[in-house]
Motif scaffolding. Structure first.
Motif, short mmCIF file in Angstrom:
data_model
loop_
_atom_site.label_atom_id
_atom_site.label_comp_id
_atom_site.label_asym_id
_atom_site.label_seq_id
_atom_site.Cartn_x
_atom_site.Cartn_y
_atom_site.Cartn_z
N UNK A 44 -9.10 -9.08 -1.37
CA UNK A 44 -8.63 -10.33 -0.75
C UNK A 44 -8.31 -11.38 -1.81
N UNK A 45 -9.08 -11.38 -2.89
CA UNK A 45 -8.87 -12.39 -3.92
C UNK A 45 -7.70 -12.04 -4.86
N UNK A 46 -7.29 -10.77 -4.85
CA UNK A 46 -6.23 -10.35 -5.78
C UNK A 46 -4.98 -9.86 -5.06
N UNK A 47 -4.93 -9.97 -3.75
CA UNK A 47 -3.80 -9.44 -3.00
C UNK A 47 -2.53 -10.24 -3.29
N UNK A 48 -1.41 -9.53 -3.23
CA UNK A 48 -0.11 -10.19 -3.38
C UNK A 48 0.18 -11.00 -2.12
N UNK A 49 1.17 -11.90 -2.22
CA UNK A 49 1.50 -12.74 -1.06
C UNK A 49 1.88 -11.90 0.14
N UNK A 50 2.56 -10.79 -0.10
CA UNK A 50 3.01 -9.95 1.01
C UNK A 50 1.84 -9.30 1.75
N UNK A 52 -1.47 -10.53 1.47
CA UNK A 52 -2.62 -11.43 1.54
C UNK A 52 -3.16 -11.63 2.95
N UNK A 53 -2.28 -11.92 3.91
CA UNK A 53 -2.75 -12.24 5.26
C UNK A 53 -3.50 -11.07 5.88
N UNK A 54 -2.94 -9.85 5.76
CA UNK A 54 -3.58 -8.68 6.35
C UNK A 54 -4.92 -8.37 5.68
N UNK A 55 -4.94 -8.44 4.35
CA UNK A 55 -6.18 -8.14 3.63
C UNK A 55 -7.24 -9.19 3.92
N UNK A 56 -6.85 -10.45 3.96
CA UNK A 56 -7.81 -11.52 4.25
C UNK A 56 -8.37 -11.39 5.66
N UNK A 57 -7.48 -11.03 6.58
CA UNK A 57 -7.93 -10.85 7.96
C UNK A 57 -8.94 -9.70 8.05
N UNK A 58 -8.63 -8.59 7.38
CA UNK A 58 -9.54 -7.44 7.38
C UNK A 58 -10.88 -7.80 6.74
#
Length: 237
Positions: A44-50, A52-58
C-alpha cells in the motif's frame, strides 16, 4: 482519495502496524498474520498511482477485519479486552438498587419493613452494611474502569477513527456508567481531582465501611450471653 479518506487510511495503516507488531513470533498463525499484514502495508505504501486505490482498499479491509475479530487474535491480551469484565460489573452496578436489592436475599415484595427492622434491629444493621458494601464495590469498579481506559490508551487512540465498533461503544458506555455511578455516589462533577485516580475516594469509602463494621461488631458483642448478663446486672460491658 479525499484528504479525509487519506487521513483515515493512514490511521488504519498505523493500526495495522501495531497489530502486526503485537502478534507473537513463536506462534505460527501469529507469524503468518503479521507477515501478511506487513506485506499488505508495504504494498500500500509503495503502490503506483494506477494500483494505489485497489491496494489501499484491500489493505484497509484486511486491517479492519483483523481489528473487528481482535478477540480471536493469538495474543495473550487482545486489544480492549480489559474492558470486558469491567463493563459486566458496571452494567450490574448501574441497575436500580432498592434497599435489600444488592445481595437479593429476599424475594421482591417480601423485604423487611420498617416495623420488621424496629422489632429486629440486626436487620437494620444488615441493611446499612449492604449499602456501604455496595458503595465500596461501586467505587472499586469505577477505579477499575479508569485503569482499564489508561491501560488501553494506545489502542483507543489508534482505533478512534473506526466507526461502528461494538467494543469501542462498550468502552464509551463504561466511562459513562462510571460517571453516572460516581455522581450517584455523591461526586458533583464525576471527575477525580487532578492527579487522583479515584483512590482517595475509595479510601474514604473503606473508612466508612470500617466504621459500619465496627458498629455492627459492637451490636453483636452486646448480644453475647456474658455481656448481656453483665449489662443487665449493672456490671461492666
Amino acid at each position: 482519495m479525499t484528504p479525509e479518506d487519506a487521513e483515515s487510511f493512514e490511521r488504519t495503516l498505523e493500526l495495522g502496524k501495531e497489530i502486526a507488531a503485537s502478534l507473537p513470533d513463536h506462534d505460527v498463525l501469529g507469524r503468518w498474520m503479521a507477515h501478511h499484514i506487513g506485506d499488505l502495508i508495504i504494498r500500500a505504501e509503495t503502490a503506483s498511482e494506477a494500483e494505489a486505490d485497489d491496494v489501499r482498499r484491500e489493505t484497509a479491509t484486511a486491517v479492519l477485519a483483523l481489528w473487528n475479530h481482535r478477540a480471536a487474535l493469538p495474543i495473550s491480551r487482545p486489544p480492549l479486552d480489559t474492558f470486558e469484565p469491567v463493563f459486566t460489573a458496571l452494567e450490574r452496578l448501574s441497575e436500580p438498587q432498592d434497599p435489600w436489592d444488592f445481595y437479593r436475599m429476599f424475594q421482591r415484595g417480601s423485604e423487611p419493613s420498617e416495623d420488621d427492622m424496629a422489632a429486629a434491629p440486626l436487620l437494620r444493621i444488615a441493611l446499612n452494611l449492604e449499602e456501604i458494601v455496595r458503595r465500596v464495590v461501586r467505587t472499586i469498579v469505577t477505579v477499575a474502569a479508569r485503569e482499564a481506559a489508561d491501560s488501553e490508551a494506545k489502542w483507543l487512540r489508534l482505533s478512534d477513527h473506526v466507526e461502528d465498533d461494538e467494543q469501542r461503544a462498550a468502552r464509551d458506555a463504561i466511562l459513562e456508567l462510571a460517571r453516572t455511578l460516581e455522581t450517584y455516589a455523591g461526586d458533583a462533577d464525576g471527575q477525580p481531582a487532578a492527579g487522583d485516580t479515584g483512590l482517595s475516594k475509595l479510601i474514604n469509602d473503606l473508612l466508612r465501611a470500617e466504621a459500619q463494621l465496627a458498629e455492627a461488631r459492637g451490636a453483636l458483642e452486646d448480644r453475647l450471653p456474658g455481656n448481656r448478663s453483665e449489662s443487665e446486672s449493672g456490671g461492666p460491658v
